[in-house]
Write a protein that holds these residues in place. Structure first.
Motif, PDB file in Angstrom:
ATOM      1  N   VAL A  43       0.866  -1.181   0.000  1.00 53.91           N
ATOM      2  CA  VAL A  43       0.000   0.000   0.000  1.00 53.91           C
ATOM      3  C   VAL A  43       0.902   1.230   0.000  1.00 53.91           C
ATOM      4  O   VAL A  43       1.771   1.365   0.872  1.00 53.91           O
ATOM      5  CB  VAL A  43      -0.918   0.033   1.243  1.00 53.91           C
ATOM      6  N   VAL A  44       0.707   2.119  -0.964  1.00 52.30           N
ATOM      7  CA  VAL A  44       1.537   3.314  -1.058  1.00 52.30           C
ATOM      8  C   VAL A  44       1.149   4.295   0.044  1.00 52.30           C
ATOM      9  O   VAL A  44      -0.034   4.641   0.192  1.00 52.30           O
ATOM     10  CB  VAL A  44       1.380   3.975  -2.446  1.00 52.30           C
ATOM     11  N   GLN A  45       2.120   4.732   0.820  1.00 50.67           N
ATOM     12  CA  GLN A  45       1.828   5.597   1.959  1.00 50.67           C
ATOM     13  C   GLN A  45       1.159   6.900   1.539  1.00 50.67           C
ATOM     14  O   GLN A  45       0.312   7.441   2.261  1.00 50.67           O
ATOM     15  CB  GLN A  45       3.126   5.916   2.710  1.00 50.67           C
ATOM     16  N   GLN A  46       1.510   7.392   0.352  1.00 45.60           N
ATOM     17  CA  GLN A  46       0.948   8.660  -0.108  1.00 45.60           C
ATOM     18  C   GLN A  46      -0.502   8.543  -0.565  1.00 45.60           C
ATOM     19  O   GLN A  46      -1.190   9.560  -0.730  1.00 45.60           O
ATOM     20  CB  GLN A  46       1.812   9.219  -1.253  1.00 45.60           C
ATOM     21  N   ASP A  47      -0.986   7.317  -0.762  1.00 47.12           N
ATOM     22  CA  ASP A  47      -2.379   7.096  -1.187  1.00 47.12           C
ATOM     23  C   ASP A  47      -3.255   7.048   0.072  1.00 47.12           C
ATOM     24  O   ASP A  47      -3.630   5.974   0.557  1.00 47.12           O
ATOM     25  CB  ASP A  47      -2.473   5.794  -1.979  1.00 47.12           C
ATOM     26  N   ILE A  48      -3.597   8.206   0.590  1.00 48.78           N
ATOM     27  CA  ILE A  48      -4.285   8.305   1.880  1.00 48.78           C
ATOM     28  C   ILE A  48      -5.645   7.630   1.852  1.00 48.78           C
ATOM     29  O   ILE A  48      -6.066   7.003   2.840  1.00 48.78           O
ATOM     30  CB  ILE A  48      -4.430   9.787   2.304  1.00 48.78           C
ATOM     31  N   ASP A  49      -6.352   7.710   0.723  1.00 45.02           N
ATOM     32  CA  ASP A  49      -7.676   7.082   0.641  1.00 45.02           C
ATOM     33  C   ASP A  49      -7.562   5.560   0.815  1.00 45.02           C
ATOM     34  O   ASP A  49      -8.366   4.945   1.527  1.00 45.02           O
ATOM     35  CB  ASP A  49      -8.342   7.410  -0.696  1.00 45.02           C
ATOM     36  N   SER A  50      -6.556   4.952   0.177  1.00 44.06           N
ATOM     37  CA  SER A  50      -6.363   3.504   0.320  1.00 44.06           C
ATOM     38  C   SER A  50      -5.941   3.153   1.741  1.00 44.06           C
ATOM     39  O   SER A  50      -6.396   2.147   2.298  1.00 44.06           O
ATOM     40  CB  SER A  50      -5.304   3.014  -0.678  1.00 44.06           C
ATOM     41  N   VAL A  51      -5.074   3.963   2.318  1.00 47.03           N
ATOM     42  CA  VAL A  51      -4.639   3.723   3.697  1.00 47.03           C
ATOM     43  C   VAL A  51      -5.844   3.722   4.628  1.00 47.03           C
ATOM     44  O   VAL A  51      -6.002   2.828   5.474  1.00 47.03           O
ATOM     45  CB  VAL A  51      -3.608   4.785   4.141  1.00 47.03           C
TER      46      VAL A  51
END
Length: 314
Positions: free
Chosen positions: A189-197
């Motif tokens: 999970v990409v840390q910058q992808d806040i929605d996915s986080v």
């Protein structure tokens, strides 16, 4: 016997306050081993205390380093069988020095099947992962990791899956970690992808966090109140604020669990850890001369690195 060590006499950035010093080694105390060091890794847990983060429990001057592997060159009669053997000289002196003295009962013999660069990293991260998974069972649960590309993160993820976690998601900053994590069965999970986080945090039962700061705040705010959040590091250097509606938060510090491990339990823990470590994917080691410790620290600071810098004494 002359001994060269990396010492610090004041707190500050390791690159500024560490000094290479040579002095006569004190006589070996009864019940202790003397170990000639072979290799010792560079970890966050080695560097953070030098900054003064734990100054309340450190007496200066101090020798840096918490783990590594060496060969026993002197031993009491009760541990004579260890002479010439590779051991982890733990819970004694700092390991960033040529010769380390440690209690014979706390030295961990290294199996012949474990290579020296891997054995050198057999304590801090493997023990932390093993203890956390013992304290917070993951069977049948969805697990979320931060700093998933770190040595502790990749062990937590792999061992959680071995213990029956339904899924493990690993948050990472550098794209270089994505395929590596996927190959271990950890969903990146990409840390910058806040929605996915936020979306993954909302369905996770357990989160193991090594970063703190804004990322921890985001995860806590999205998790279900019935979940659990375990913080074992603050790599971001930033705190986070707890709110009443957040799930339970647990602090994990590996040192706090040592007193519960008598010598027999201590040795038994490593008998479980060695085969787990040998069967796991782990970061490669990059060996750098002990005398070139500045380069080892510079390598450790590189963003997205996939190799662990390891000080080599020979």
């Amino acid at each position: 016997m002359e001994n060269t060590a990396l010492c610090y006499r004041q707190f500050g950035e390791p690159e500024s306050v560490l000094q290479q010093e040579t002095a006569i080694k004190a006589p070996l105390q009864p019940g202790n081993l003397r170990v000639q060091m072979l290799v010792a890794p560079v970890n966050a847990s080695d560097l953070i205390p030098i900054t003064g983060a734990y100054r309340h429990r450190i007496t200066l001057p101090a020798i840096a380093g918490y783990e590594g592997v060496g060969r026993v060159i002197a031993a009491p009669d009760s541990a004579a069988s260890l002479l010439g053997q590779r051991v982890l000289p733990l819970r004694g002196e700092g390991t960033w020095q040529q010769y380390v003295d440690c209690p014979a009962s706390m030295a961990i013999p290294v199996p012949d099947t474990v290579a020296t660069p891997l054995a050198a990293r057999g304590f801090i991260n493997p023990m932390a992962a093993w203890l956390m998974l013992s304290l917070y069972p993951v069977q049948g649960k969805q697990v979320l990791l931060t700093a998933a590309g770190s040595d502790c993160g990749i062990l937590l993820g792999q061992w959680a899956l071995r213990q029956g976690a339904t899924a493990v998601y690993g948050i990472h900053r550098s794209a270089i970690h994505a395929e590596r994590l996927r190959g271990m069965g950890i969903t990146p999970v990409v840390q910058q992808d806040i929605d996915s986080v936020r979306a993954i945090a909302a369905t996770s039962d357990l989160a193991f966090d090594a970063t703190g700061g804004e990322l921890a705040q985001t995860i806590l705010g999205a998790m279900d109140k019935r979940a659990a959040f375990i913080c074992y590091g603050l790599l971001s250097g930033q705190p986070f604020t707890l709110q009443r509606h957040f799930p339970p938060m647990h602090w994990f510090h590996i040192r706090n669990h040592f007193e519960a491990l008598n010598p027999q339990a201590w040795q038994a823990a490593f008998r479980e850890i060695w085969p787990l470590l040998a069967a796991s994917q782990y970061s490669d080691a990059r060996l750098l001369p002990f005398t070139d410790w500045q380069s080892a620290l510079a390598h450790y600071r590189q963003a997205g690195r996939t190799c662990k810098p390891v000080l080599a004494f020979e």
